[in-house]
Design an enzyme around this catalytic site. Structure first.
Site, PDB file in Angstrom:
ATOM      1  CB  CYS A  65      18.790  62.999  35.216  1.00 24.04           C
ATOM      2  SG  CYS A  65      17.830  64.086  36.295  1.00 24.04           S
ATOM      3  CD  GLU A 114      17.220  74.209  43.792  1.00 28.82           C
ATOM      4  OE1 GLU A 114      17.231  75.158  44.601  1.00 28.82           O
ATOM      5  OE2 GLU A 114      18.165  73.960  43.022  1.00 28.82           O
ATOM      6  CG  ASN A 135      16.265  73.210  38.321  1.00 31.02           C
ATOM      7  OD1 ASN A 135      15.760  74.046  37.572  1.00 31.02           O
ATOM      8  ND2 ASN A 135      17.386  73.453  38.970  1.00 31.02           N
ATOM      9  CD  GLU A 188      18.364  66.831  33.423  1.00 34.22           C
ATOM     10  OE1 GLU A 188      17.763  67.326  34.414  1.00 34.22           O
ATOM     11  OE2 GLU A 188      19.580  66.930  33.255  1.00 34.22           O
TER      12      GLU A 188
HETATM   13  N1  THU Z   1      19.911  69.816  38.172  1.00 33.64           N
HETATM   14  C1  THU Z   1      19.045  69.456  37.175  1.00 33.64           C
HETATM   15  O1  THU Z   1      17.907  69.926  37.118  1.00 33.64           O
HETATM   16  N2  THU Z   1      19.479  68.569  36.260  1.00 33.64           N
HETATM   17  C2  THU Z   1      20.707  67.988  36.270  1.00 33.64           C
HETATM   18  O2  THU Z   1      20.937  67.023  35.567  1.00 33.64           O
HETATM   19  C3  THU Z   1      21.756  68.585  37.101  1.00 33.64           C
HETATM   20  C4  THU Z   1      21.243  69.275  38.319  1.00 33.64           C
HETATM   21  C5  THU Z   1      19.440  70.755  39.191  1.00 33.64           C
HETATM   22  C6  THU Z   1      19.275  70.172  40.571  1.00 33.64           C
HETATM   23  C7  THU Z   1      19.362  71.406  41.426  1.00 33.64           C
HETATM   24  O3  THU Z   1      18.086  72.024  41.446  1.00 33.64           O
HETATM   25  C8  THU Z   1      20.319  72.305  40.674  1.00 33.64           C
HETATM   26  O4  THU Z   1      20.355  71.822  39.346  1.00 33.64           O
HETATM   27  C9  THU Z   1      21.731  72.336  41.245  1.00 33.64           C
HETATM   28  O5  THU Z   1      22.237  71.053  41.370  1.00 33.64           O
END
Ligand code: THU
Length: 137
Positions: free
Chosen positions: A94, A45, A43, A56
């Site tokens: 996702c 941000e 992930n 994902e």
């Molecule tokens: N996040 C993911 O990378 N995948 C998911 O399916 C759930 C949430 C990330 C988004 C954000 O960077 C952090 O987790 C908190 O929500």
């Protein structure tokens, strides 16, 4: 063929690149293509929050942008402050992106830091009643 444990391990490795200064919630994903390639993602941000990208989708978009869009399964791990002991299910956005490329039988593997995992059938258990491209025909 790569094992589920190895796919989970690849997802764990991917969390090390998570860019999460706002949530401190690390997520990693590893998706297996039909021709045996593995694409990983973390992930990423953003200070403006909404442009943030989930692990994902990073993995899927990496694969598709490299010409691979036929998949067998995806492993996902995640947790707060890099603690990966609990299973981390994929968010709704996702799930919709997975639905775009998943075929019948596609599996979602939720893993933890001990390389334990749970296997789910995507269309049966993760996104039943999916809105997919064949609805547009
Ligand atoms: N996040 C993911 O990378 N995948 C998911 O399916 C759930 C949430 C990330 C988004 C954000 O960077 C952090 O987790 C908190 O929500």
């Amino acid at each position: 063929m790569i094992s589920n444990e190895e796919l989970v391990q690849a997802a764990i490795e991917a969390t090390k690149n998570s860019y999460v200064p706002y949530s401190n919630f690390n997520v990693g994903a590893a998706i297996l293509t039909k021709n045996g390639q593995v694409f990983t993602g973390c992930n990423i941000e953003n200070a403006s929050y909404t442009p943030s990208n989930c692990a994902e989708r990073t993995a899927i978009f990496k694969a598709v942008s490299e010409g691979q869009k036929e998949f067998i399964k995806i492993a996902i791990v995640g947790g707060p402050n890099g603690n990966l002991e609990n299973y981390c299910p994929p968010c709704g956005v996702c799930r919709q992106v997975i639905a775009e490329f998943a075929e019948e039988g596609f599996q979602v593997i939720l893993g933890n830091d001990k390389c334990e995992y749970q296997v789910y059938d995507f269309f049966q258990e993760v996104l039943p009643l999916a809105f997919t491209k064949n609805k547009l025909k």
